[in-house]
Each structure stands twice: as structure tokens, then as C-alpha cells.
Design a protein around this motif. Structure first.
Motif, PDB file in Angstrom:
ATOM      1  N   HIS A   1       0.840  -1.211   0.000  1.00 23.58           N
ATOM      2  CA  HIS A   1       0.000   0.000   0.000  1.00 23.58           C
ATOM      3  C   HIS A   1       0.870   1.254   0.000  1.00 23.58           C
ATOM      4  CE1 HIS A   1      -3.576   2.406   0.891  1.00 23.58           C
ATOM      5  NE2 HIS A   1      -2.838   3.048   1.786  1.00 23.58           N
TER       6      HIS A   1
ATOM      7  N   ASP B   1       0.010   3.507  -3.261  1.00 24.50           N
ATOM      8  CA  ASP B   1      -0.977   4.512  -2.876  1.00 24.50           C
ATOM      9  C   ASP B   1      -0.255   5.756  -2.364  1.00 24.50           C
ATOM     10  OD1 ASP B   1      -3.317   5.774  -2.360  1.00 24.50           O
ATOM     11  OD2 ASP B   1      -3.762   4.694  -0.512  1.00 24.50           O
TER      12      ASP B   1
ATOM     13  N   GLN C   1       3.137   7.033  -8.222  1.00 17.70           N
ATOM     14  CA  GLN C   1       2.140   5.969  -8.236  1.00 17.70           C
ATOM     15  C   GLN C   1       2.005   5.303  -9.604  1.00 17.70           C
ATOM     16  OE1 GLN C   1      -1.680   7.612  -7.355  1.00 17.70           O
ATOM     17  NE2 GLN C   1      -1.551   9.231  -8.900  1.00 17.70           N
TER      18      GLN C   1
ATOM     19  N   HIS D   1      -7.428  -3.399  -7.930  1.00 17.42           N
ATOM     20  CA  HIS D   1      -5.973  -3.421  -8.101  1.00 17.42           C
ATOM     21  C   HIS D   1      -5.588  -3.967  -9.475  1.00 17.42           C
ATOM     22  CE1 HIS D   1      -5.653  -2.148  -4.079  1.00 17.42           C
ATOM     23  NE2 HIS D   1      -5.774  -3.325  -3.481  1.00 17.42           N
TER      24      HIS D   1
END
Length: 464
Positions: free
Chosen positions: A145, A149, A154, A182
Motif C-alpha cells: 500500500h 498509494d 504511483q 488493483h
């Protein structure tokens, strides 16, 4: 006696004038432990790492490090006290993992300070892959993550690979909605970048494979064993059922499976594409659309022949036989399974055993008990050769049940007859407590029983 001026006690040191204590010169000062060395020796590794991070100005690394350790402590406190013994040791008691977190977290923070966002994502990704055990999946997800994120970086290669790992992990855990998010984002970024993962595989292909698995699970395709009467056919999928989700309509199920097929085709994996076609055929069969099922299953047979997939051909023949039987075309179904039995002798013994079980089921359901016994016995012999204990247990029950029903049929026919030979047969059976209409059949039955018992003992020597 000692002379005058001499001590009555012996001298402990000779030449004591040369034994004077050496004094330190100003050039040789005393060595004292520093405050940092004292702390390292008296405090825990967790405390020393936290202090070192703060002293070097790595405040973000300290915040992430301390947060992870707090989460680990909370997870341990919230679990059942009876399961504490099977949990892994606390993170703060595992020096290798603490040093690994410190290394990657501080390097990621240094990269972020200088604007090297892709390198920071790489550090978080490397740290997530370090935690590979099943009980540390929450740690892997946490650092994945942190990799994908974020406001900057990103869309980097590392963030895209982190999305692929997260999609596969969410799918494994059963979080299909999270896995779908995802995987779709990973596919979008991989198409733009054309990246490879750390092992050299295409990230686009990984995303498409994940989407295939997600759509297949979402379709709720039931296993083939739910379709009567082939109750011993292998399941359609090894994925666990999603019992808490609402049932889907036929149209929705087919739409999801079509999306799974499209993802498999885009991945370029012919084996994956063949499996998607098979699932479509079996689902059509379960919903009663036998025409579409036959079309998909014939396509699957062609693909398995091209790929030289003997196990896939076995699945296709069994599914085709089940579809034919559902249409009332029993003779064609028997011929289909018989063809599988004949073709499996020199290919895969397990396919032969499963085909014999299916054939025995069909003959048993039609009352042809002699043929059912024959094929169940062949399945039992094949299970003995494979040394497959669960399959052996199934075959033993089937053989015993079929022979028992055959014996009941024979005894019933004799009881219904009022002839003298029939009466003599019953009297002989009463005396011997063993049913056999003739002497030759008695010997054959005894030989079969001894052979089956010997084979079962060979598989289970502890029973002797």
C-alpha cells in the motif's frame, strides 16, 4: 630462628621494588563507555532503532516503523489467547526483520526527500516482498500500500508491480472487489508502460491472469460434481465457494465468464484460455443449454489435443458424457466414456480410474449391475496401482455397494422361484452362510475377495 631484622613471615613477592603499580601517563587516558554504547547495551533493539532514526532526522521512517510494531502488538492482543502459541514471534523480538525495516524505510525516506519517487516505491516494494510467509500477509499488504498509494510515483514500474502483488493477494484472501480494483489499475498502468516485474514476467500478463481468476470467482460457477448423475466427477475449480454472496442469473454468470475468457485470450496463455472455455461449457451444461455446452466442450477438446493435455481431454469427455446423459442420450454418453477408458490406458492412469467410476455410475443407475461391478473393480485396481488412499476408499465403497446390490438381485430371483434347484440353492446357502449359485462362482468370488483384501493391506500396512 630468623636473624635480626628479618621477618618471620616468608616473602610473597621477590624483588618487590620492581613490582610497583604502573601509572597511566597523560598520553594514555582511561577508556569510558559512551552514552550511546551504554544505551545499546541496556536498551532493546526496538528502542535503539527508534532513537537512531530520530537522531538522524528520519522522522517519517520512525513513524512508519513504530506504527507497524503497534499494529503487530494490537493484532496479538486481539487474537484468541488459545492461539497465541501458534502465532509467529512478535516483530520486536526478530532482529533481522527490524533491521530490514529500518534499512528500507530510511532509504525510501531519503529518496523521497530528493524527489526520487520511483526509487522510494522500489524500496517499499522490496520490503513488502521480504515478508513472504502466510502469517505475514498483512505486513506485505501494508508495505505494498505504501508503494502504490501515494501522491508521487504511483505510476512507476514498482508501483505497478505492487498493484499486481496486491491483486493476487486479495484474490487469495477472497476480497474480490479489492482484487478487481488493483488488477484493473495494474493493467491500465502496465499497458502504458510495458513493464516487466522483478522476475522478468510481463506485468500486463500478470494483471490479465489475475482478472481471469477474479471474473471466474465472481461468476460462482459451481463444480461439475453438482450435476447429476456423475457424482464422482472432479470439481470444476479448486477455488473455495463464496457462500455469503447472492446467487447470480444465467446471463450475469455467462457475462462474467466471457470476461474471464477475454482476459485469458489477451494474456496469450493457451492453457488459461482452454480452462476458460471449459468453464463456459460446464456452466452452459448446468443451466441446461446443452447446445452451447457441446460447442464449448468441442472447442476445449480441440485445444487440449493441440496442447497435448491428456488430463484436459479426460475432463472434456466426462463433461460431454454428463451433457449427453442430461439430454437422455444414454448410449452416446456410454460410448463417450468408453472411448475415454480405451484412450486412457496408455496416457494417464488417474483419468482411467475416474472414467471407470463414471461408467460404473451410469451402469449402476440403469440397473446393469454386472457391468457396474466390472468398471468399479477396474477403478479399484487402478487406485491400488496409483496408491491413492482417498481414491482407493471411494472405489472400495463403490465395489462393495455394487456387489451387494447384485447379490440381493440374485437372492431375490431365487426366492421368487418355486423350483427344486432354487430350494436346494437356498438350503446350501443356509449351511455355508456364503451365497454362490455354482461352485465355480464360489471360487471366483473367494479369489476376488482375497485379492481385494490383500491389495488394501498393501496400501495400509498398519492394519495388519
Amino acid at each position: 630462628m630468623a636473624g635480626a631484622g628479618e621477618s618471620i613471615l616468608p616473602r610473597l613477592f621477590k624483588n618487590s621494588k620492581h613490582r610497583r603499580t604502573k601509572r597511566l601517563t597523560p598520553e594514555e587516558p582511561r577508556k569510558y563507555l559512551s552514552r550511546q554504547e551504554i544505551l545499546q547495551a541496556t536498551k532493546s533493539l526496538k528502542q535503539n532503532i527508534c532513537v537512531d532514526m530520530l537522531q538522524n532526522g528520519n522522522h517519517r521512517s520512525f513513524s512508519v516503523f513504530f506504527h507497524v510494531l503497534s499494529l503487530d502488538q494490537e493484532r496479538r492482543e486481539s487474537c484468541d489467547p488459545r492461539s497465541v502459541d501458534i502465532l509467529p514471534p512478535p516483530l520486536e523480538d526478530q532482529p533481522e526483520k527490524l533491521h530490514k525495516m529500518k534499512l528500507h524505510l530510511t532509504q525510501a525516506e531519503l529518496a523521497e526527500r530528493s524527489g526520487r519517487w520511483a526509487e522510494a516505491c522500489e524500496q517499499y516494494l522490496s520490503l513488502s516482498l521480504f515478508f513472504s510467509s502466510e502469517k505475514e500477509q498483512w505486513l506485505r499488504l501494508h508495505f505494498l500500500h505504501l508503494s502504490y498509494d501515494r501522491e508521487h510515483g504511483q505510476s512507476s514500474r514498482a508501483a505497478t508491480e505492487a498493484l499486481a502483488h496486491a491483486a493476487e493477494l486479495r484474490l487469495q484472501q477472497g476480497d474480490l472487489e479489492g482484487a478487481l480494483r488493483h488488477a484493473e489499475r495494474c493493467l491500465h498502468q502496465a499497458q502504458d508502460g510495458g513493464w516487466l516485474d522483478s522476475t522478468g514476467r510481463s506485468l500486463k500478463t500478470r494483471a490479465q491472469r489475475a482478472l481471469w481468476g477474479i471474473y471466474t470467482r465472481l461468476s460462482h460457477a459451481p463444480p461439475l460434481s453438482h450435476a447429476p448423475p456423475l457424482s464422482h466427477a472432479p470439481p470444476l475449480s479448486h477455488a473455495p465457494p463464496l457462500s455469503n454472496a447472492p446467487p447470480l442469473s444465467h446471463a450475469r454468470t455467462m457475462s462474467l465468464l466471457q470476461q474471464a475468457l477475454s482476459s485469458a485470450q489477451d494474456s496469450g496463455d493457451r492453457h488459461l484460455e482452454a480452462e476458460a472455455v471449459y468453464k463456459l461449457g460446464v456452466t452452459c451444461q448446468l443451466y441446461g443449454d446443452h447446445g452451447a455446452a457441446k460447442k464449448y466442450l468441442n472447442t476445449y477438446v480441440g485445444m487440449c489435443t493441440e496442447l497435448d493435455d491428456a488430463a484436459g481431454l479426460g475432463k472434456a469427455y466426462r463433461a460431454t458424457a454428463s451433457s449427453l446423459l442430461s439430454e437422455g442420450r444414454q448410449q452416446e454418453a456410454l460410448l463417450c466414456l468408453q472411448r475415454l477408458c480405451d484412450g486412457s490406458v496408455h496416457s494417464l492412469p488417474r483419468d482411467l480410474v475416474q472414467a471407470c467410476v463414471s461408467l460404473g455410475d451410469m451402469y449402476f443407475s440403469t440397473g446393469a449391475l454386472a457391468s457396474a461391478c466390472e468398471f468399479f473393480q477396474r477403478a479399484f485396481d487402478g487406485a491400488v496401482d496409483l496408491r491413492d488412499v482417498p481414491l482407493l476408499h471411494t472405489a472400495q465403497v463403490l465395489v462393495g455397494g455394487a456387489k451387494g446390490h447384485a447379490l440381493i438381485a440374485q437372492v431375490s430371483s431365487v426366492l421368487r422361484s418355486d423350483s427344486a434347484p432354487s430350494l436346494q440353492t437356498l438350503l446350501d446357502w443356509k449351511d455355508r452362510r456364503h451365497w454362490a449359485p455354482s461352485g465355480q462362482e464360489t471360487a471366483d468370488a473367494a479369489a476376488d475377495a482375497d485379492a481385494d483384501a490383500t491389495a488394501a493391506d498393501d496400501i495400509h500396512p498398519e492394519n495388519n
